[in-house]
Design a protein around this motif. Structure first.
Motif, PDB file in Angstrom:
ATOM      1  N   ILE A 286      34.300  44.975  69.865  1.00  0.00           N
ATOM      2  CA  ILE A 286      33.043  45.709  69.906  1.00  0.00           C
ATOM      3  C   ILE A 286      33.300  47.097  69.332  1.00  0.00           C
ATOM      4  CG2 ILE A 286      31.233  46.687  71.373  1.00  0.00           C
ATOM      5  CD1 ILE A 286      31.736  44.360  73.318  1.00  0.00           C
ATOM      6  N   VAL A 287      32.421  47.529  68.433  1.00  0.00           N
ATOM      7  CA  VAL A 287      32.576  48.816  67.748  1.00  0.00           C
ATOM      8  C   VAL A 287      31.421  49.731  68.137  1.00  0.00           C
ATOM      9  CG1 VAL A 287      32.733  49.957  65.508  1.00  0.00           C
ATOM     10  CG2 VAL A 287      33.680  47.649  65.800  1.00  0.00           C
ATOM     11  N   TYR A 288      31.754  50.903  68.667  1.00  0.00           N
ATOM     12  CA  TYR A 288      30.777  51.935  69.008  1.00  0.00           C
ATOM     13  C   TYR A 288      30.917  53.054  67.981  1.00  0.00           C
ATOM     14  CZ  TYR A 288      31.547  49.406  73.356  1.00  0.00           C
ATOM     15  OH  TYR A 288      31.714  48.414  74.286  1.00  0.00           O
ATOM     16  N   PHE A 289      29.846  53.831  67.788  1.00  0.00           N
ATOM     17  CA  PHE A 289      29.966  54.926  66.834  1.00  0.00           C
ATOM     18  C   PHE A 289      29.067  56.093  67.220  1.00  0.00           C
ATOM     19  CE2 PHE A 289      26.551  52.273  65.210  1.00  0.00           C
ATOM     20  CZ  PHE A 289      25.621  53.162  64.691  1.00  0.00           C
ATOM     21  N   THR A 290      29.441  57.275  66.709  1.00  0.00           N
ATOM     22  CA  THR A 290      28.625  58.465  66.912  1.00  0.00           C
ATOM     23  C   THR A 290      28.727  59.352  65.686  1.00  0.00           C
ATOM     24  OG1 THR A 290      28.023  60.167  68.514  1.00  0.00           O
ATOM     25  CG2 THR A 290      30.363  59.920  68.079  1.00  0.00           C
ATOM     26  N   ASN A 291      27.629  59.997  65.368  1.00  0.00           N
ATOM     27  CA  ASN A 291      27.548  60.953  64.270  1.00  0.00           C
ATOM     28  C   ASN A 291      28.082  62.290  64.785  1.00  0.00           C
ATOM     29  OD1 ASN A 291      26.636  62.961  62.491  1.00  0.00           O
ATOM     30  ND2 ASN A 291      24.710  61.913  62.070  1.00  0.00           N
ATOM     31  N   VAL A 292      29.156  62.791  64.203  1.00  0.00           N
ATOM     32  CA  VAL A 292      29.823  63.993  64.725  1.00  0.00           C
ATOM     33  C   VAL A 292      28.903  65.211  64.705  1.00  0.00           C
ATOM     34  CG1 VAL A 292      31.734  65.602  64.367  1.00  0.00           C
ATOM     35  CG2 VAL A 292      32.120  63.160  64.165  1.00  0.00           C
ATOM     36  N   ARG A 293      28.238  65.468  63.607  1.00  0.00           N
ATOM     37  CA  ARG A 293      27.362  66.657  63.536  1.00  0.00           C
ATOM     38  C   ARG A 293      26.246  66.588  64.562  1.00  0.00           C
ATOM     39  NH1 ARG A 293      27.286  66.371  57.537  1.00  0.00           N
ATOM     40  NH2 ARG A 293      29.123  67.545  56.947  1.00  0.00           N
TER      41      ARG A 293
END
Length: 142
Positions: free
Chosen positions: A94-101
């Motif tokens: 399972i891959v989670y992600f977030t936009n750093v800015r």
């Protein structure tokens, strides 16, 4: 490992995947493909993998917290292109992600002001790569 899991979950008709040979903060780049053409919309990516996802889960529902070096955060915030952090549960793929800015605007992070060597980044665990590729496209277009 974790990067390979991200790579195979991406829609290859929508993304050109470029792994970086030297890891200076960017593990790979994704370039958006529209109508079978590259449009110059690039997302730079850092990928973290774990086989112990449970230790990063918080009591707050749908939230994981993972320590990221402050130097990586500062580097990401200084980049011209959008920068996404991927957190991969290697066992379940399972891959989670977030936009750093976007994330650090929300938490009011001030560049280079911290004496800490790491900051915990929260990941919304309902925001998975398989289910939210349109959101990743929106990040590329931002």
């Amino acid at each position: 490992g974790a990067i390979a899991i991200v790579h195979y979950q991406l829609d290859c008709c929508r993304w050109l995947f470029r792994e970086k040979a030297n890891d200076y903060g960017v593990d790979f780049e994704l370039e958006l493909v529209e109508n079978n053409q590259l449009r110059g919309k690039v997302v730079e990516c850092q990928c973290k993998g774990t086989r112990s996802m449970a230790r990063y889960m918080l009591e707050k529902p749908d939230t994981a917290s993972y320590p990221i070096p402050v130097k990586t955060i500062n580097y990401a915030l200084a980049r011209r292109d959008p920068f996404v952090l991927f957190l991969v549960d290697v066992d379940s793929e399972i891959v989670y992600f977030t936009n750093v800015r976007e994330y650090f605007c929300e938490v009011d992070f001030i560049q280079a002001s911290s004496q800490d060597s790491t900051k915990n980044v929260w990941f919304n665990t309902s925001r998975t790569l398989r289910a939210n590729q349109p959101e990743l496209i929106d990040i590329a277009l931002s």
